[in-house]
Scaffold this motif. Structure first.
Motif, short mmCIF file in Angstrom:
data_model
loop_
_atom_site.label_atom_id
_atom_site.label_comp_id
_atom_site.label_asym_id
_atom_site.label_seq_id
_atom_site.Cartn_x
_atom_site.Cartn_y
_atom_site.Cartn_z
N ILE A 92 33.43 50.29 39.05
CA ILE A 92 33.56 48.87 38.64
C ILE A 92 33.52 48.64 37.52
O ILE A 92 32.68 49.14 36.46
CB ILE A 92 32.15 48.17 39.51
N LEU A 93 34.51 47.85 36.92
CA LEU A 93 34.61 47.56 35.37
C LEU A 93 34.30 46.05 35.15
O LEU A 93 35.35 45.50 35.77
CB LEU A 93 35.99 47.92 34.99
N LEU A 94 33.37 45.62 34.86
CA LEU A 94 32.95 44.41 34.52
C LEU A 94 33.53 43.79 33.17
O LEU A 94 33.09 44.41 32.23
CB LEU A 94 31.61 44.07 34.69
N CYS A 95 34.24 42.79 33.28
CA CYS A 95 34.90 42.51 31.67
C CYS A 95 33.87 41.61 31.01
O CYS A 95 33.10 41.04 31.59
CB CYS A 95 35.84 41.47 32.17
N LEU A 146 36.62 41.07 37.08
CA LEU A 146 36.13 42.72 37.16
C LEU A 146 37.27 43.49 37.96
O LEU A 146 38.23 42.90 38.53
CB LEU A 146 34.80 43.00 38.04
N MET A 147 37.15 44.75 37.73
CA MET A 147 38.15 45.72 38.59
C MET A 147 37.42 46.61 39.22
O MET A 147 36.08 46.99 39.00
CB MET A 147 38.95 46.37 37.73
N ILE A 148 37.94 46.95 40.62
CA ILE A 148 37.05 48.02 41.33
C ILE A 148 38.40 48.92 41.81
O ILE A 148 39.33 48.58 42.30
CB ILE A 148 36.42 47.39 42.71
N ASP A 149 38.23 50.23 41.06
CA ASP A 149 39.43 50.92 41.14
C ASP A 149 40.43 50.44 40.44
O ASP A 149 40.42 50.09 39.36
CB ASP A 149 39.75 51.60 42.38
N GLU A 150 41.69 50.10 41.10
CA GLU A 150 42.77 49.61 40.65
C GLU A 150 43.02 48.11 41.01
O GLU A 150 43.79 47.38 40.68
CB GLU A 150 44.04 50.25 41.07
N ASP A 151 41.84 47.68 41.80
CA ASP A 151 41.92 46.14 42.30
C ASP A 151 41.23 45.09 41.34
O ASP A 151 40.09 45.34 41.07
CB ASP A 151 41.33 46.18 43.59
#
Length: 169
Positions: A92-95, A146-151
């Protein structure tokens, strides 16, 4: 007299990388005038297998690309989507850019940390999620994003976190 050299002994690449990875890396090398130009492609190729690139794999990739491990490490650490440590099945990538910050990213990050029981840079005990900040996802008009994996998920609200995480088993 002992001669010091910065060269590492050659490693058995076939014992570290799969035949498919070696073939794919060699394919990428063929697209560039210099093998080292395929370094990012090679790192992504190897990372696809187990989610991150370990030291032995770094040595093997560097050898295939005829470059030093230090130079390859420089490439790996420059790109924040190449992982040098184990990560969860889902990242999980949180901007945390200014646009997302203004739209509530800090509150969203705190809610994710509570829900998952982890802080930034950590992985849940079941190995399901790793939570990381990222400086910008280029989705500023739909912040917080945010992104989870490529989504990519935009306009994420605290109340939708549980439902969102349920999609990623």
């Amino acid at each position: 007299m002992m001669i010091l050299t910065d060269k590492k002994p050659r490693v058995n690449v076939e014992g570290i990388l799969t035949a498919e990875e070696i073939h794919e890396i060699e394919h990428h090398i063929g697209h560039y005038p210099y093998p080292r130009a395929a370094s990012l492609d090679a790192l992504k190729c190897v990372q696809r297998r187990n989610g991150w690139v370990d030291d032995a794999q770094m040595n093997a990739i560097a050898q295939l690309l005829s470059m030093s491990v230090a130079d390859l490490e420089g490439v790996a650490t420059f790109y924040n989507r190449i992982y040098r440590h184990p990560v969860g099945r889902h990242v999980i990538l949180l901007c945390d850019s200014i646009a997302c910050f203004l739209m509530g990213a800090e509150t969203l990050a705190e809610a994710f940390q509570r829900e998952l029981g982890i802080q930034y840079g950590q992985t849940t005990p079941d190995g399901r999620f790793t939570l990381l900040p990222i400086c910008c996802l280029g989705n500023c008009d739909k912040g917080p994003t945010l992104m989870i994996d490529e989504d990519t998920h935009g306009l994420v609200e605290v109340t939708s976190i549980k439902q969102l995480l349920e999609k990623y088993v």
